[in-house]
Design a protein around this motif. Structure first.
Motif, short mmCIF file in Angstrom:
data_model
loop_
_atom_site.label_atom_id
_atom_site.label_comp_id
_atom_site.label_asym_id
_atom_site.label_seq_id
_atom_site.Cartn_x
_atom_site.Cartn_y
_atom_site.Cartn_z
N ARG A 65 -5.79 12.89 5.69
CA ARG A 65 -5.67 11.90 4.62
C ARG A 65 -5.76 10.49 5.20
O ARG A 65 -5.45 10.24 6.36
CB ARG A 65 -4.33 12.07 3.88
CG ARG A 65 -3.14 11.77 4.78
CD ARG A 65 -1.82 12.13 4.16
NE ARG A 65 -0.72 11.76 5.06
CZ ARG A 65 0.54 12.19 4.93
NH1 ARG A 65 0.85 13.01 3.94
NH2 ARG A 65 1.46 11.79 5.79
N TRP A 66 -6.26 9.57 4.42
CA TRP A 66 -6.17 8.13 4.66
C TRP A 66 -6.72 7.72 6.04
O TRP A 66 -7.83 8.10 6.37
CB TRP A 66 -4.75 7.65 4.41
CG TRP A 66 -4.18 8.14 3.12
CD1 TRP A 66 -4.88 8.38 1.96
CD2 TRP A 66 -2.84 8.53 2.87
NE1 TRP A 66 -4.03 8.86 1.00
CE2 TRP A 66 -2.78 8.96 1.51
CE3 TRP A 66 -1.66 8.54 3.64
CZ2 TRP A 66 -1.59 9.41 0.94
CZ3 TRP A 66 -0.48 8.97 3.06
CH2 TRP A 66 -0.46 9.41 1.72
N GLU A 67 -5.97 6.93 6.78
CA GLU A 67 -6.49 6.36 8.03
C GLU A 67 -6.28 7.30 9.22
O GLU A 67 -5.18 7.81 9.45
CB GLU A 67 -5.83 5.02 8.35
CG GLU A 67 -6.39 4.37 9.62
CD GLU A 67 -5.80 3.01 9.90
OE1 GLU A 67 -6.20 2.40 10.91
OE2 GLU A 67 -4.94 2.55 9.12
N HIS A 100 0.25 4.22 0.60
CA HIS A 100 -0.08 5.20 1.64
C HIS A 100 0.86 5.13 2.83
O HIS A 100 0.95 6.08 3.61
CB HIS A 100 -1.52 5.00 2.12
CG HIS A 100 -2.55 5.39 1.12
ND1 HIS A 100 -3.90 5.17 1.30
CD2 HIS A 100 -2.45 6.00 -0.08
CE1 HIS A 100 -4.58 5.61 0.26
NE2 HIS A 100 -3.71 6.12 -0.59
N ILE A 104 -10.58 6.71 6.24
CA ILE A 104 -10.86 5.63 7.18
C ILE A 104 -10.70 6.19 8.58
O ILE A 104 -9.76 6.95 8.84
CB ILE A 104 -9.89 4.44 7.01
CG1 ILE A 104 -9.92 3.90 5.59
CG2 ILE A 104 -10.21 3.33 8.00
CD1 ILE A 104 -8.85 2.84 5.34
N GLU A 164 -8.84 12.10 1.75
CA GLU A 164 -8.71 11.16 0.63
C GLU A 164 -8.68 9.74 1.18
O GLU A 164 -8.00 9.44 2.16
CB GLU A 164 -7.40 11.45 -0.12
CG GLU A 164 -7.09 10.48 -1.23
CD GLU A 164 -5.70 10.67 -1.79
OE1 GLU A 164 -5.30 9.86 -2.65
OE2 GLU A 164 -5.00 11.61 -1.37
N ASP A 165 -9.46 8.84 0.54
CA ASP A 165 -9.54 7.44 0.98
C ASP A 165 -9.74 7.36 2.49
O ASP A 165 -9.02 6.68 3.22
CB ASP A 165 -8.28 6.66 0.59
CG ASP A 165 -8.09 6.58 -0.91
OD1 ASP A 165 -9.10 6.62 -1.64
OD2 ASP A 165 -6.94 6.48 -1.36
N ASN A 178 0.83 -1.20 0.00
CA ASN A 178 0.00 0.00 0.00
C ASN A 178 0.88 1.26 0.00
O ASN A 178 1.62 1.50 0.95
CB ASN A 178 -0.90 0.00 1.25
CG ASN A 178 -1.91 1.14 1.23
OD1 ASN A 178 -1.75 2.13 0.52
ND2 ASN A 178 -2.96 1.00 2.02
N ARG A 196 -19.80 8.99 3.98
CA ARG A 196 -18.52 8.88 3.29
C ARG A 196 -17.50 8.14 4.16
O ARG A 196 -17.53 8.22 5.38
CB ARG A 196 -18.00 10.27 2.95
CG ARG A 196 -16.80 10.30 2.02
CD ARG A 196 -16.47 11.73 1.61
NE ARG A 196 -15.37 11.76 0.66
CZ ARG A 196 -14.09 11.86 1.02
NH1 ARG A 196 -13.78 11.92 2.31
NH2 ARG A 196 -13.14 11.87 0.10
N GLY A 197 -16.58 7.43 3.51
CA GLY A 197 -15.47 6.81 4.22
C GLY A 197 -15.81 5.50 4.90
O GLY A 197 -16.95 5.01 4.85
N THR A 198 -14.81 4.91 5.55
CA THR A 198 -14.92 3.60 6.21
C THR A 198 -14.71 3.75 7.70
O THR A 198 -13.76 4.42 8.14
CB THR A 198 -13.86 2.63 5.65
OG1 THR A 198 -14.09 2.44 4.25
CG2 THR A 198 -13.92 1.28 6.36
#
Length: 396
Positions: free
Chosen positions: A219-221, A168, A277, A274-275, A166, A308-310
């Motif tokens: 960003r990200w997680e 990221h 989580i 972005e992406d 990954n 939106r998102g996880t």
């Protein structure tokens, strides 16, 4: 010869006889397989490569030569650690044995040497521990994932495999400390009373946690630690250890945030990152299911604000009925940590309190049945694999 400033740690259980005065200038015949040479540190923290002793590693209680397929150039973002009180051990290709070194000769002088280990970046799994012996007076060292390391063709080599490519988690995204400090300062200025955000700023700046850094770069997680307590007593816990044991890698969170504090961090991240989580269950806390009411309220609050998102939960899976409530509230993914599917080995490492492996299995099955993305965080323990093999043989 290479020199690198280091600091570090590693625990070795086997005491070996020590050899003194090995000469770094000794010449040896070429071997069919060109292994990296062992690296070692002097008292000033400088790292040197040995002229003929080759890199070795430890698998469980065995000293081994690294398989060539597991040797990788030290990845960008790795760190080197010296291991106080630990004697480096290398493989002698002429003598055909493992050689522990207490001192080596450098520039005509005997120099006390210390073992060196590598710490690999996210995405890599180490395959061998460093080969080292104890002088008997070394300190007890913190829990980190130390890998065997050597030197060959002008670069360091470690024993590991890239399992998660990954992008990221590539170290290049986490190197700008000045930018991070500015983002942390700005975030704390906007939310000066949010204890969760203060905790995440400590994780980002002091522990250099990649996920915590993501919070401030949006960003990200995004990690969401919530629980100061736990219903397991894992041997390798990185946030809490008995005083007589090895130091924990980080300090456990001492408070449970409010749902408002969680939402103030999580909702903007889900809406804008972005992406995106957000993840409950982090290295700086206990078991998040101990705060299941807070998690349930927070998850509902997030989904009231955005779809939106996880929303992810890292957990020991000990309370299946609470897992079900969180799934109903809007949980998207579940990752359960365990070291074995055999109760005997599971109990020996996790030392569960008030639950058993069957509840963990039930949680996984329940989440899967509800369509939740479900995964296992499998702990790889070389000694456990050896003991399991013996157990299977004896049970046959």
């Amino acid at each position: 010869m290479s020199e690198v400033a280091c600091a570090g740690q590693y625990v070795v259980l086997t005491r070996l006889s020590l050899l003194r005065g090995w000469d770094l200038t000794r010449k040896v015949h070429a071997t069919k397989t060109s292994y990296p040479k062992i690296v070692l540190s002097d008292p000033a923290g400088r790292v040197f490569n040995h002229s003929f002793l080759c890199q070795a590693g430890r698998s469980g209680d065995r000293l081994v030569q690294p398989p060539p397929s597991e040797l990788v150039p030290l990845p960008k973002g790795s760190q080197l650690f010296t291991m106080p009180g630990r004697v480096p051990i290398g493989w002698d290709p002429e003598g055909g044995g493992f050689v522990p070194l207490e001192k080596v000769r450098v520039g005509g002088k005997d120099v006390t040497c210390t073992a060196v280990a590598a710490f690999l970046p996210p995405g890599y799994v180490r395959t061998l521990l460093p080969a080292a012996g104890s002088r008997g007076d070394g300190p007890i060292l913190p829990l980190w994932a130390y890998s065997s390391v050597g030197w060959k063709e002008g670069k360091f080599w470690a024993t590991g495999l890239l399992l998660d490519p990954n992008p990221h988690w590539h170290p290049r995204f986490f190197e700008d400390e000045d930018a991070l400090k500015k983002q942390v300062t700005s975030s704390l200025r906007r939310s000066p009373q949010n204890r969760l955000l203060k905790q995440l700023s400590r994780c980002a700046l002091e522990y250099r946690c990649f996920a915590a850094k993501n919070v401030f770069f949006r960003r990200w997680e995004c990690p969401l630690p919530t629980s100061p307590s736990c219903n397991a007593d894992c041997l390798g816990c990185i946030s809490l250890q008995p005083s007589e044991c090895c130091p924990a890698s980080q300090e456990r969170i001492r408070f449970a945030p409010t749902a408002e504090e969680v939402l103030e961090v999580a909702v903007p991240h889900l809406e804008k990152a972005e992406d995106a989580i957000v993840s409950f269950g982090q290295g700086c806390e206990g078991e998040p299911l101990m705060q299941w009411r807070l998690l349930e309220q927070s998850i509902r609050g997030m989904r009231e604000k955005t779809d939106r998102g996880t929303i992810n939960l890292n957990t020991n899976g000990s309370l299946p009925e609470k897992i079900e409530r969180l799934c109903i509230a809007g949980l998207d993914s579940l990752r359960v940590s365990l070291n074995s599917s055999h109760a005997r080995f599971y109990n020996a490492y996790h030392r569960p309190q008030g639950y058993a492996l069957r509840e963990v299995v039930e949680s996984l099955a329940l989440a899967k049945a509800r369509g939740i993305y479900t995964s296992i965080n499998l702990l790889i323990l070389p000694v456990l694999r050896i003991e399991r093999k013996k157990w299977r043989v004896s049970s046959a």
